[in-house]
Design an enzyme around this catalytic site. Structure first.
Site, mmCIF file in Angstrom:
data_model
loop_
_atom_site.group_PDB
_atom_site.id
_atom_site.type_symbol
_atom_site.label_atom_id
_atom_site.label_comp_id
_atom_site.label_asym_id
_atom_site.label_seq_id
_atom_site.Cartn_x
_atom_site.Cartn_y
_atom_site.Cartn_z
ATOM 1 N N SER A 101 0.818 -1.216 0.000
ATOM 2 C CA SER A 101 0.000 0.000 0.000
ATOM 3 C C SER A 101 0.854 1.270 0.000
ATOM 4 O O SER A 101 1.590 1.524 -0.929
ATOM 5 C CB SER A 101 -0.948 -0.052 1.201
ATOM 6 O OG SER A 101 -1.881 0.984 1.179
ATOM 7 N N ASP A 241 -2.731 6.085 -3.472
ATOM 8 C CA ASP A 241 -1.559 5.517 -2.820
ATOM 9 C C ASP A 241 -0.988 4.421 -3.713
ATOM 10 O O ASP A 241 -1.430 4.238 -4.850
ATOM 11 C CB ASP A 241 -1.902 4.994 -1.429
ATOM 12 C CG ASP A 241 -2.962 3.908 -1.441
ATOM 13 O OD1 ASP A 241 -3.698 3.817 -2.440
ATOM 14 O OD2 ASP A 241 -3.060 3.143 -0.468
ATOM 15 N N ASP A 243 -1.117 1.162 -3.984
ATOM 16 C CA ASP A 243 -1.960 0.114 -4.571
ATOM 17 C C ASP A 243 -3.310 0.646 -5.018
ATOM 18 O O ASP A 243 -4.170 -0.112 -5.456
ATOM 19 C CB ASP A 243 -2.126 -1.061 -3.611
ATOM 20 C CG ASP A 243 -2.980 -0.738 -2.397
ATOM 21 O OD1 ASP A 243 -3.031 0.440 -1.999
ATOM 22 O OD2 ASP A 243 -3.577 -1.668 -1.816
ATOM 23 N N ASP A 245 -5.992 1.956 -3.550
ATOM 24 C CA ASP A 245 -7.288 1.726 -2.902
ATOM 25 C C ASP A 245 -7.735 2.913 -2.064
ATOM 26 O O ASP A 245 -8.774 2.870 -1.424
ATOM 27 C CB ASP A 245 -7.291 0.436 -2.070
ATOM 28 C CG ASP A 245 -6.343 0.474 -0.884
ATOM 29 O OD1 ASP A 245 -5.558 1.438 -0.764
ATOM 30 O OD2 ASP A 245 -6.384 -0.470 -0.072
#
Length: 447
Positions: A101, A241, A243, A245
């Site tokens: 992340s 960010d 990843d 999400d």
């Protein structure tokens, strides 16, 4: 013994804590678990972000899946929400994301989605962990034609892009957008989506090299985006960010809007369109008091959950609510997604801007953002702090003082010997005094 799975999968420094051996065992365990009651060959899709260690862990994970008789379908670089969406779309037994992340590039992680595209409950993660901890008996392992295969999937990103485009209810033509891709998983996808909707898009931090993910960019480092929006005279800046999400935004003046402000704007737009179930917005205990007050003043409702997007989603599923999220920018539109989705959130917010024909600063102005003070108090033993009468009394005293205009949240850290104190209200100086007074009692009782 500590749980193998943390709050968002298995995380650690790549090749030190999160090793190829552990990735192999996780792949093996996942294939065993997700096909335990079926006779077919498990189909598990794998996406990753742009970290250098991603390919190494992908190879080990895929090998573990094949060793257990499953087939690994490699998506390459793919946002977390895209893997969630595609898992159910392509009828996979499970989906896996290799990402840490918003963490630095040295870290990595492995998290799973069920065949429905939802994150796994703790009980399922614990069952997978138990398989990981059991030595593999290769005398009973797959062999010959029962060994699994690896497939390289092309074109599935397009399926996800079409899905996000289908959620838009306005043309973004005329909008000038700076898109901070965090040198992460959305570097190629996000600019395509926004430009396809008619916007003029200026992508930044969209050239990943394996070691620059989240480095001075993305939703946790907004300074460069703020500067670029003002410099270019853009209408809005979007930040995902690593990843993709989560989503935070910057208005035309370079001011940051957090997840609470984004959720409020989107909730009010859904209410205007009679599309917000029970006029209810699901939030966490960390959400700003100003958001709750604004929602109430506009005829809406809010409900609070524990910190964590999985708890937000649980509340949404239980009662059929269709919008919820966190201050950090994890926002779930359950009509379209089963996890936080940074680019979906951006599209919904931008459509609300266009539909209302207002600049983002004006739309954000409907909410008074109350100051928040956060203190971390290091203690010898955080366990049992809730049973200390003196701590409970001081919390109650100052919560009564703040009343409906503020809140106090005290909780133990999940990973460190810390007690976290959050005080929120209209006057920052008084909040600092209150947080300090509570900290004094915590230190006296627990230090």
């Amino acid at each position: 013994m500590a749980r193998l799975f943390g709050t968002d999968g298995v995380r650690g420094v790549a090749n030190v804590e999160l090793t190829p051996e552990l990735a192999f065992k996780l792949g093996y365990a996942a294939a065993k678990y997700f096909c335990r009651e079926k006779n077919d060959i498990p189909k598990i899709i794998i996406g990753r972000d742009t970290r250098r260690s991603g390919q190494m862990l992908e190879a080990a994970l895929a090998a573990g899946i094949c060793s257990a008789g499953g087939n690994a379908h490699l998506l390459g670089v793919m946002p977390t929400p895209a893997v969630s969406f595609l898992t159910s779309k392509v009828k996979a037994n499970a989906g896996v994301v290799i990402s840490a992340s918003h963490n630095p590039f040295e870290d990595n992680g492995i998290k799973f989605f069920s065949q429905t595209g939802h994150k796994l409950p703790d009980a399922v993660e614990d069952e997978i962990a138990a398989i990981v901890e059991t030595p593999i008996d290769y005398s009973k392992a797959a062999s010959g034609s029962s060994v699994g295969q690896i497939f390289y999937e092309d074109g599935l990103a397009e399926m996800y892009i079409k899905h996000i485009l289908s959620t838009a209810y306005a043309d973004l033509k005329g909008l000038k957008i700076v898109m901070d891709c965090s040198n992460g998983a959305n570097s190629a996808i996000a600019p395509v989506i926004l430009s396809s909707l008619g916007a003029e898009v200026m992508p930044i931090f969209n050239e990943p090299n394996g070691i620059n993910i989240n480095n001075g960019c993305g939703s946790t480092h907004l300074e460069a985006l703020q500067k670029k929006v003002v410099e270019l005279g853009a209408d809005v800046g979007i930040a995902n960010d690593g990843d993709a999400d989560r989503c935070l935004v910057v208005d035309e003046n370079g001011e940051v809007l957090d997840g609470d402000q984004i959720m409020l704007i989107c909730a009010l737009e859904l209410m205007r369109r009679n599309k917000l179930k029970d006029n209810m917005l699901v939030t966490t205990v960390m959400s700003n008091v100003g958001m709750h007050k604004a929602m109430k003043e506009m005829g809406g409702q809010t409900v609070k959950t524990a910190v964590g997007d999985r708890y937000v989603l649980e509340e949404m599923i239980k009662n059929g609510y269709n919008l919820g999220g966190e201050q950090s920018g994890h926002i779930i539109f359950s009509e379209y997604a089963k996890t936080g989705d940074g680019i979906l959130t951006a599209v919904q917010l931008l459509c609300a801007m266009v539909t209302n024909n207002k600049p983002l600063s004006e739309m954000a102005g409907i909410m008074t953002k109350y100051p928040q003070i956060l203190l971390n108090v290091r203690v010898k033993n955080k366990n049992g702090w809730e049973e200390k009468a003196a701590i409970q009394e001081v919390i109650k005293k100052y919560q009564e003082e703040l009343g409906d205009n503020g809140q106090i949240l005290v909780r133990a850290s999940g990973t460190e010997p810390l007690i976290r104190i959050m005080a929120e209200g209209p006057k920052q100086q008084r909040l600092e005094e209150i947080a300090g007074l509570i900290a004094d009692v915590v230190i006296k009782e627990l230090a």
